[in-house]
Write an enzyme that holds these catalytic residues in place. Structure first.
Site, mmCIF file in Angstrom:
data_model
loop_
_atom_site.group_PDB
_atom_site.id
_atom_site.type_symbol
_atom_site.label_atom_id
_atom_site.label_comp_id
_atom_site.label_asym_id
_atom_site.label_seq_id
_atom_site.Cartn_x
_atom_site.Cartn_y
_atom_site.Cartn_z
ATOM 1 N N PRO A 2 29.238 -31.717 8.195
ATOM 2 C CG PRO A 2 29.138 -30.299 9.963
ATOM 3 C CD PRO A 2 29.631 -31.523 9.978
ATOM 4 C CD GLU A 3 28.899 -31.185 1.754
ATOM 5 O OE1 GLU A 3 29.124 -30.538 0.666
ATOM 6 O OE2 GLU A 3 28.801 -32.657 1.743
ATOM 7 C CE LYS A 58 33.494 -28.778 4.603
ATOM 8 N NZ LYS A 58 34.219 -29.980 4.514
ATOM 9 N NE ARG A 137 33.912 -41.516 15.441
ATOM 10 C CZ ARG A 137 33.970 -41.784 13.742
ATOM 11 N NH1 ARG A 137 33.137 -41.753 13.099
ATOM 12 N NH2 ARG A 137 35.346 -42.540 13.579
ATOM 13 N NE ARG A 180 44.988 -29.112 -3.953
ATOM 14 C CZ ARG A 180 45.493 -28.036 -3.651
ATOM 15 N NH1 ARG A 180 45.170 -26.950 -4.426
ATOM 16 N NH2 ARG A 180 46.103 -27.786 -2.543
ATOM 17 N NE ARG A 290 35.184 -38.157 1.017
ATOM 18 C CZ ARG A 290 35.148 -37.105 1.502
ATOM 19 N NH1 ARG A 290 36.308 -36.354 1.653
ATOM 20 N NH2 ARG A 290 34.138 -36.294 2.063
#
Ligand SMILES: [Zn+2]
Length: 301
Positions: A2-3, A58, A137, A180, A290
């Site tokens: 989930p975001e 999150k 999981r 970055r 991704r």
């Protein structure tokens, strides 16, 4: 996973249900899912009253009357299901039948037993409810920690600003993403240290809205366009919250009603379809592993 909009949807739902409820008991059988000392649980969770539900990135945060809070991260397959009666349930998280089936089941890791004040106080009877934390999981977790220590947790300290918070500025975002410089802009955007809560779906959508190619290096994206990107990150997250999150991430009630954000998505999971802005075909590529969706015409810069 989930975001931000999906977790915010859960927060809003639980905020309607949990405050003022008393925690009567907590049962758990998997230490990784509930890594807390039994003594601490007995002293600061059992008997406490739930005060409010918060969120950072999150992570859901349930504040308790004892000065402790429960931090909950759903990760890949976590779910929270609140059951008051057959017809009053709230389930959210990884979509499978556990959200609407009978509980507990084999994926249940923690059960909170709750006592709620009855609506009709004159009846004198307080109702019971249960909150289930399921996680197939077992990557998710529920941690009980002193509220004042939350900001001192390593992963909390590293988190970038909340994109929908009042204090995030364009300059703050630009400074953080520019650290970055050699990263692909898509990868920098989903890094939680740059800005909190943005994952694959909302990154692809905001890059499309900003006309930025996901594989562009951060150093080659102009400052003007990065400002535009922050504005679009906010817009897509707001729309996501408004629509109750993305279809495959949330059920918002016992009938399995879903969030509808993906119906409004412009590129995510729309590979092979025409771009709504230019008519070109949306493509899907992999960026550092991704899945990434974009329009080759609209996102040249
Ligand atoms: Zn296009």
């Amino acid at each position: 996973m989930p975001e931000l909009p999906e977790v915010e949807t859960i927060r809003l739902g639980l905020s309607e249900l949990l405050p003022k409820q008393k925690v009567l008991a907590a049962t758990y059988d998997w230490p990784k899912s509930f890594p807390n000392e039994p003594k601490t649980v007995e002293r600061f969770l059992v008997g406490s009253t739930i005060e409010s539900i918060d969120r950072r990135a999150k992570v859901l945060i349930i504040h308790l009357s004892t000065g402790y809070s429960l931090l909950i991260h759903l990760k890949m397959t976590g779910q929270l299901v609140y059951v008051e009666s057959e017809d009053k349930r709230f389930g959210a998280g990884h979509p499978n039948d556990s959200l609407i089936a009978s509980l507990p089941n084999s994926t249940t890791r923690v059960i909170f037993e709750l006592e709620r004040w009855s609506d009709a106080k004159s009846s004198g009877a307080n109702g019971r409810a249960k909150l289930f934390f399921n996680d197939l999981r077992k990557f998710g977790w529920v941690k009980l920690i002193p509220t004042v220590e939350i900001d001192q947790l390593e992963f909390m300290k590293k988190l970038g600003p909340e994109p929908l918070g009042d204090f995030v500025t364009e300059q703050m975002f630009i400074d953080r993403i520019r650290r970055r410089a050699n990263s692909y802009v898509k990868i920098a955007l989903i890094n939680q240290e740059v800005i909190a809560g943005v994952g694959n779906i909302y990154a692809d959508e905001s890059l499309w809205a900003s006309g930025i190619k996901p594989t562009k290096r951060v150093k080659n994206v102009s400052e003007k366009r990065l400002k535009l990107l922050l504005g679009n990150v906010k817009e897509v997250l707001k729309l996501g919250i408004e629509k109750g999150g993305s279809t495959d991430k949330n059920y918002v009630n016992s009938k399995g009603q879903k969030g509808s954000y993906l119906e409004f998505a412009k590129v995510f999971r729309r590979e092979g379809l025409a771009c709504s802005a230019c008519g070109d075909i949306i493509i899907k590529i992999r960026v550092n592993g991704r899945g990434t969706h974009y329009c080759p015409t609209c996102q040249k810069r």
